[in-house]
Design a protein around this motif. Sequence first.
Motif, PDB file in Angstrom:
ATOM      1  N   LYS A 124       0.838  -1.198   0.000  1.00  0.00           N
ATOM      2  CA  LYS A 124       0.000   0.000   0.000  1.00  0.00           C
ATOM      3  C   LYS A 124       0.875   1.251   0.000  1.00  0.00           C
ATOM      4  N   ARG A 125       2.006   1.168   0.675  1.00  0.00           N
ATOM      5  CA  ARG A 125       2.904   2.320   0.803  1.00  0.00           C
ATOM      6  C   ARG A 125       3.511   2.713  -0.545  1.00  0.00           C
ATOM      7  N   LEU A 126       3.558   1.761  -1.483  1.00  0.00           N
ATOM      8  CA  LEU A 126       4.071   2.090  -2.808  1.00  0.00           C
ATOM      9  C   LEU A 126       3.248   3.173  -3.471  1.00  0.00           C
ATOM     10  N   GLY A 127       1.974   3.270  -3.078  1.00  0.00           N
ATOM     11  CA  GLY A 127       1.101   4.283  -3.629  1.00  0.00           C
ATOM     12  C   GLY A 127       0.687   3.982  -5.057  1.00  0.00           C
ATOM     13  N   THR A 128      -0.129   4.847  -5.580  1.00  0.00           N
ATOM     14  CA  THR A 128      -0.555   4.747  -6.970  1.00  0.00           C
ATOM     15  C   THR A 128       0.366   5.609  -7.813  1.00  0.00           C
ATOM     16  N   PRO A 129       0.980   5.051  -8.856  1.00  0.00           N
ATOM     17  CA  PRO A 129       1.873   5.864  -9.694  1.00  0.00           C
ATOM     18  C   PRO A 129       1.143   7.103 -10.208  1.00  0.00           C
ATOM     19  N   PRO A 130       1.829   8.262 -10.280  1.00  0.00           N
ATOM     20  CA  PRO A 130       1.178   9.486 -10.756  1.00  0.00           C
ATOM     21  C   PRO A 130       0.628   9.345 -12.173  1.00  0.00           C
ATOM     22  N   ASP A 131       1.213   8.451 -12.935  1.00  0.00           N
ATOM     23  CA  ASP A 131       0.654   8.135 -14.250  1.00  0.00           C
ATOM     24  C   ASP A 131       0.928   6.664 -14.514  1.00  0.00           C
ATOM     25  N   ALA A 132       0.549   6.191 -15.652  1.00  0.00           N
ATOM     26  CA  ALA A 132       0.675   4.759 -15.943  1.00  0.00           C
ATOM     27  C   ALA A 132       2.088   4.366 -16.359  1.00  0.00           C
ATOM     28  N   THR A 133       3.007   5.321 -16.400  1.00  0.00           N
ATOM     29  CA  THR A 133       4.344   5.034 -16.906  1.00  0.00           C
ATOM     30  C   THR A 133       5.066   4.001 -16.064  1.00  0.00           C
ATOM     31  N   VAL A 134       5.046   4.193 -14.732  1.00  0.00           N
ATOM     32  CA  VAL A 134       5.754   3.271 -13.848  1.00  0.00           C
ATOM     33  C   VAL A 134       5.166   1.875 -13.950  1.00  0.00           C
ATOM     34  N   ALA A 135       3.832   1.783 -13.902  1.00  0.00           N
ATOM     35  CA  ALA A 135       3.191   0.472 -13.989  1.00  0.00           C
ATOM     36  C   ALA A 135       3.527  -0.211 -15.309  1.00  0.00           C
ATOM     37  N   ARG A 136       3.498   0.565 -16.404  1.00  0.00           N
ATOM     38  CA  ARG A 136       3.805  -0.027 -17.709  1.00  0.00           C
ATOM     39  C   ARG A 136       5.248  -0.501 -17.777  1.00  0.00           C
ATOM     40  N   SER A 137       6.154   0.269 -17.178  1.00  0.00           N
ATOM     41  CA  SER A 137       7.565  -0.105 -17.244  1.00  0.00           C
ATOM     42  C   SER A 137       7.836  -1.382 -16.477  1.00  0.00           C
ATOM     43  N   VAL A 138       7.205  -1.545 -15.299  1.00  0.00           N
ATOM     44  CA  VAL A 138       7.391  -2.773 -14.520  1.00  0.00           C
ATOM     45  C   VAL A 138       6.802  -3.949 -15.271  1.00  0.00           C
ATOM     46  N   GLN A 139       5.616  -3.794 -15.815  1.00  0.00           N
ATOM     47  CA  GLN A 139       4.996  -4.892 -16.533  1.00  0.00           C
ATOM     48  C   GLN A 139       5.787  -5.243 -17.789  1.00  0.00           C
ATOM     49  N   ALA A 140       6.391  -4.245 -18.431  1.00  0.00           N
ATOM     50  CA  ALA A 140       7.188  -4.524 -19.622  1.00  0.00           C
ATOM     51  C   ALA A 140       8.422  -5.338 -19.258  1.00  0.00           C
ATOM     52  N   VAL A 141       9.011  -5.024 -18.124  1.00  0.00           N
ATOM     53  CA  VAL A 141      10.202  -5.756 -17.683  1.00  0.00           C
ATOM     54  C   VAL A 141       9.900  -7.220 -17.487  1.00  0.00           C
ATOM     55  N   ILE A 142       8.722  -7.536 -16.950  1.00  0.00           N
ATOM     56  CA  ILE A 142       8.455  -8.904 -16.548  1.00  0.00           C
ATOM     57  C   ILE A 142       7.609  -9.678 -17.549  1.00  0.00           C
ATOM     58  N   LYS A 143       7.473  -9.152 -18.759  1.00  0.00           N
ATOM     59  CA  LYS A 143       6.852  -9.961 -19.809  1.00  0.00           C
ATOM     60  C   LYS A 143       7.680 -11.197 -20.077  1.00  0.00           C
ATOM     61  N   PRO A 144       7.063 -12.335 -20.292  1.00  0.00           N
ATOM     62  CA  PRO A 144       7.831 -13.557 -20.529  1.00  0.00           C
ATOM     63  C   PRO A 144       8.840 -13.440 -21.647  1.00  0.00           C
ATOM     64  N   GLU A 145       8.495 -12.698 -22.718  1.00  0.00           N
ATOM     65  CA  GLU A 145       9.428 -12.632 -23.842  1.00  0.00           C
ATOM     66  C   GLU A 145      10.703 -11.881 -23.474  1.00  0.00           C
ATOM     67  N   ASN A 146      10.647 -11.058 -22.410  1.00  0.00           N
ATOM     68  CA  ASN A 146      11.839 -10.324 -21.999  1.00  0.00           C
ATOM     69  C   ASN A 146      12.783 -11.152 -21.162  1.00  0.00           C
ATOM     70  N   ILE A 147      12.346 -12.336 -20.715  1.00  0.00           N
ATOM     71  CA  ILE A 147      13.221 -13.159 -19.878  1.00  0.00           C
ATOM     72  C   ILE A 147      13.375 -14.556 -20.444  1.00  0.00           C
ATOM     73  N   SER A 148      12.976 -14.723 -21.693  1.00  0.00           N
ATOM     74  CA  SER A 148      13.105 -16.044 -22.299  1.00  0.00           C
ATOM     75  C   SER A 148      14.515 -16.262 -22.827  1.00  0.00           C
TER      76      SER A 148
END
Length: 363
Positions: A336-360
């Motif tokens: 909860k302390r992480l808070g809501t990102p001020p925009d979707a940029t942070v969320a998108r960047s984390v999700q992009a990092v952990i896409k399966p194709e990025n770690i295959s």
Amino acid sequence: MPLAFQGLAMKSTSSVRSLAPLTESANYLKLPMSLYSLGSSRYLPAVKMMNGVIAQGLLTEAITRDPVLEHQVFYCDESHWWAFMPPEASLFDDYPRHLSAMVRRYPEALLEDPECRLVPMSALGTLLPDHQDHCFDHWLEHRRLPSTESSVLGLFQEVCDTFLELNLRFFRLGIMPEIHGQNAVLVWRKNRVDGLLLRDHDSLRLFVPWLNQAGLDDPVFRLKKGVANTLYHDTAEDLLFYLLSLGIQVNLRAIIDTLAQRYCIEEKRLWLVLRYSLTRQIDRVAFSAEARDLLHRVCLEQEHWPLKLLVRPMLERAGGPGSMPFGKGWTVNPLKRLGTPPDATVARSVQAVIKPENISDPA
């Protein structure tokens, strides 16, 4: 009286009383030790080993209720033990708890698999004092990935996904195994986290109503009447406490601290990956609407999380026999302390990092 000993050469593990064979054997030896650690005597009472056998039987049956658990969860066989008990003694006497031994047998199918490695999760939360090598260094090399923040976050997401999914599936059955880093062992096969090996079954925690809903019976642990225990719990939220405390605050947090130090990654980035993984697993596992609401509320929305207390209960008990002193408090909810990102940029960047194709593995 010192006794002469003839037998296999063995080496003490980090828990001191567990001995690892120096030969190709599946058998480890657990012995009682006359010492205190975390406010608890390291003896090996018969009643603990009896409850371990009872819990192992429940685990054997429980994993058949879930195809993912049946495929990805393994456990050590802890049913072979010996303990001396005088004719006039009871299971709950303080002594003689020091005349006992247990043979812990690891699954031979895992040990004999040349593509399988067993990695205690505590090893991921540790940097060796003489050099800075970490398990992820070798993992990155095997996967032929660059030692970058994106690669490390991707591997950490794999650890979180497997660990959290399997324990949430146990939680759905009303069960929570012993999941701190010492007893939760990752099954690493073909360069990927492929399962979880459990050991030390005498601390299997239960919420009986959900156990019964899954078609499982109360295993009826042997407990001393009138004495509080940490095996049975009155609510599902009480059982969830162990995932939040031992699973995340102790186990995964140690890994986060170590990865942040080793690879110079901002801790918040690792916590974002953990939150993303936990949220996804809560939504993926087939929980009832009531259970899923509970998980979202307690894990992600509440301002505070329950905290396992140790120092104050240790001081209050002031020594003496028994298991580790135990108390509950409250701390900030790190997700909860992480808070809501001020925009979707942070969320998108984390999700992009952990896409399966990025770690295959590269083609």
